[in-house]
Design a protein around this motif. Sequence first.
Motif, PDB file in Angstrom:
ATOM      1  N   TYR A  54      -4.189   0.962  -3.732  1.00  0.00           N
ATOM      2  CA  TYR A  54      -2.808   0.973  -4.928  1.00  0.00           C
ATOM      3  C   TYR A  54      -2.773   1.802  -6.381  1.00  0.00           C
ATOM      4  N   GLN A  98      -1.184   7.410  -1.767  1.00  0.00           N
ATOM      5  CA  GLN A  98      -1.113   5.562  -2.586  1.00  0.00           C
ATOM      6  C   GLN A  98      -0.353   4.766  -1.747  1.00  0.00           C
ATOM      7  N   ILE A 149       1.045  -7.527  -9.581  1.00  0.00           N
ATOM      8  CA  ILE A 149       1.533  -6.938  -8.992  1.00  0.00           C
ATOM      9  C   ILE A 149       2.809  -7.706  -9.026  1.00  0.00           C
ATOM     10  N   TYR A 190       1.905   1.540  -1.698  1.00  0.00           N
ATOM     11  CA  TYR A 190       1.308   0.317  -1.695  1.00  0.00           C
ATOM     12  C   TYR A 190       1.342  -1.474  -0.476  1.00  0.00           C
ATOM     13  N   GLN A 229       5.851  -3.632  -8.922  1.00  0.00           N
ATOM     14  CA  GLN A 229       5.153  -2.054  -8.692  1.00  0.00           C
ATOM     15  C   GLN A 229       4.856  -1.943  -6.953  1.00  0.00           C
ATOM     16  N   GLY A 230       5.636  -1.878  -6.292  1.00  0.00           N
ATOM     17  CA  GLY A 230       5.339  -1.902  -4.712  1.00  0.00           C
ATOM     18  C   GLY A 230       6.048  -2.923  -4.182  1.00  0.00           C
TER      19      GLY A 230
END
Length: 347
Positions: free
Chosen positions: A66, A73, A100, A75, A105-106
């Motif tokens: 993450y 990176q 999250i 996710y 984010q992701g």
Amino acid sequence: MRYFLRNIFLVLSLFFSMTPRISLAGFDEGIIAFNKKDYATALREFRPLATKGDDSAQFNLGFMYYYSQGVPQNYKEALKWFRLSADQGNARAQGQLGLIYNSGQGVSPNYKEAAKWLRLAAFQGNAISQSYLGELYYTGQGVPQDHKEAVKWFRLSADQSFSKGQSNLGLMYNTGQGVPLDYKEAFKWYRLAADQGYVIAQFNLGLMYANGQGVPQNYKEAVKWFRFAADHGYTTAQNRLGSMYGKGQGVSQDYKEALKWFSLAADQGDASAQGNLGVSYEYGDGVESNAVIAYALYNLSANANRARVAKTMSAKEIEVAQNLTREFTKQGNLLKALDKYINEPRR
């Protein structure tokens, strides 16, 4: 005005799984390697343990994906490992999933899913999750809005000395939401968080000193706390510190120092600071007066003073100011554009 800090990115050590546990071959070696930033070795130690179902290793592996620690990176891969760990009851993984889904984010933001995972972690005593769950109750995102429930979770977090929870609890006492208004209690919790370096609490503590709420009014002490927060880049504190210099409150009046702090905050997009910087240029406080720059800054910040200064300008000057506003709107370009305009040759 008081603030929550909505930033979802946390200090890595708060979440990375180093909790005392039954030692498995390779896990401790992985932790040692991670702390030395030897991420290749950490991955090599964690991956086989995670594959065999160790929840702490699964969490750590997800964490590395993450936050791009030793791997690109990813996710999707991170979420896979977080969920495997969370499904085994790992509070850190549950909390991380909640954060999250809260931030998007992701993944697509999903406050109900965020509340679900944060609650699971919060019930296990995870202070970070308790604070963020309290914020969801405060805002009514993913759960019915309930300030008393928000206070409950903030208090549980604050009692574990988590600075964000302390600051949030201070805010509730400061505004009388979910609890009776109590400035002294607000001051107490802000101070605990501020002493840990939490910038929002430092700023709010400065406001309490400036306004004489919960403590005798003390501008010097207000300046001290505004400066702590301003030095960490908090724009609201930078703007307020500029105002203190402009008014000579707690410090000797110094328009140039005021201009410095207004400029720093304005360059980061703080509309109030942009307006204050406009005032400095309109009246020549700490800088040579310049109606074009003042107009451009008022225009940028939608400040009503624009109409006043426009009455002193020609049509050509207004056109130049509007073009300058467009340059100011480019992210991180305000001070560069301002310096370029001031220094470019004119007839």
